[in-house]
Design a protein around this motif. Structure first.
Motif, PDB file in Angstrom:
ATOM      1  N   PHE A  19      -9.018  12.650  29.032  1.00  0.00           N
ATOM      2  CA  PHE A  19      -8.511  12.784  30.397  1.00  0.00           C
ATOM      3  C   PHE A  19      -7.639  14.025  30.567  1.00  0.00           C
ATOM      4  CE2 PHE A  19      -9.497   8.197  30.764  1.00  0.00           C
ATOM      5  CZ  PHE A  19     -10.320   8.303  31.868  1.00  0.00           C
ATOM      6  N   GLN A  20      -6.986  14.486  29.522  1.00  0.00           N
ATOM      7  CA  GLN A  20      -6.170  15.682  29.640  1.00  0.00           C
ATOM      8  C   GLN A  20      -7.020  16.951  29.693  1.00  0.00           C
ATOM      9  OE1 GLN A  20      -3.484  15.359  26.359  1.00  0.00           O
ATOM     10  NE2 GLN A  20      -2.183  13.872  27.400  1.00  0.00           N
ATOM     11  N   ASN A  21      -8.244  16.897  29.191  1.00  0.00           N
ATOM     12  CA  ASN A  21      -9.100  18.076  29.181  1.00  0.00           C
ATOM     13  C   ASN A  21      -9.980  18.201  30.421  1.00  0.00           C
ATOM     14  OD1 ASN A  21      -8.161  19.029  26.742  1.00  0.00           O
ATOM     15  ND2 ASN A  21      -9.640  17.838  25.566  1.00  0.00           N
ATOM     16  N   ILE A  22     -10.063  17.157  31.225  1.00  0.00           N
ATOM     17  CA  ILE A  22     -10.876  17.227  32.441  1.00  0.00           C
ATOM     18  C   ILE A  22     -10.129  18.044  33.487  1.00  0.00           C
ATOM     19  CG2 ILE A  22     -11.859  15.890  34.329  1.00  0.00           C
ATOM     20  CD1 ILE A  22     -12.304  13.627  32.460  1.00  0.00           C
ATOM     21  N   HIS A  23     -10.838  18.960  34.127  1.00  0.00           N
ATOM     22  CA  HIS A  23     -10.209  19.810  35.146  1.00  0.00           C
ATOM     23  C   HIS A  23     -10.582  19.326  36.538  1.00  0.00           C
ATOM     24  CE1 HIS A  23      -8.759  22.513  32.115  1.00  0.00           C
ATOM     25  NE2 HIS A  23      -9.960  22.606  31.602  1.00  0.00           N
ATOM     26  N   LYS A  24     -10.205  18.103  36.836  1.00  0.00           N
ATOM     27  CA  LYS A  24     -10.388  17.536  38.165  1.00  0.00           C
ATOM     28  C   LYS A  24      -9.023  17.085  38.662  1.00  0.00           C
ATOM     29  CE  LYS A  24     -14.972  15.489  37.571  1.00  0.00           C
ATOM     30  NZ  LYS A  24     -15.708  14.238  37.590  1.00  0.00           N
TER      31      LYS A  24
END
Length: 67
Positions: A19-24
């Protein structure tokens, strides 16, 4: 008196990294978040617009008046 965690620590760390790597936006990161953040408000807006249009039509044609 410590209880075992609900989710194993390794699985929790995996999900945190994911979740920390998703860019949304934060509110669209989960699996079903698009349903709750987009689809339900869109359905409510469409329903309210349809009811408003129906009310305007009924008022302009004099339909459904109570006596």
């Amino acid at each position: 008196m410590s209880e075992p965690p609900f989710v194993p620590r390794e699985k929790l760390l995996e999900k945190q990294k994911y979740f920390q790597n998703i860019h949304k936006h934060t509110y669209l990161k989960g699996r079903y978040d698009k349903i709750t953040s987009v689809a339900i408000p869109a359905a409510l807006a469409a329903t309210s617009l349809a009811l408003i249009a129906r009310g305007i039509y009924n008022m302009s044609h004099g339909i459904g008046k109570k006596e």
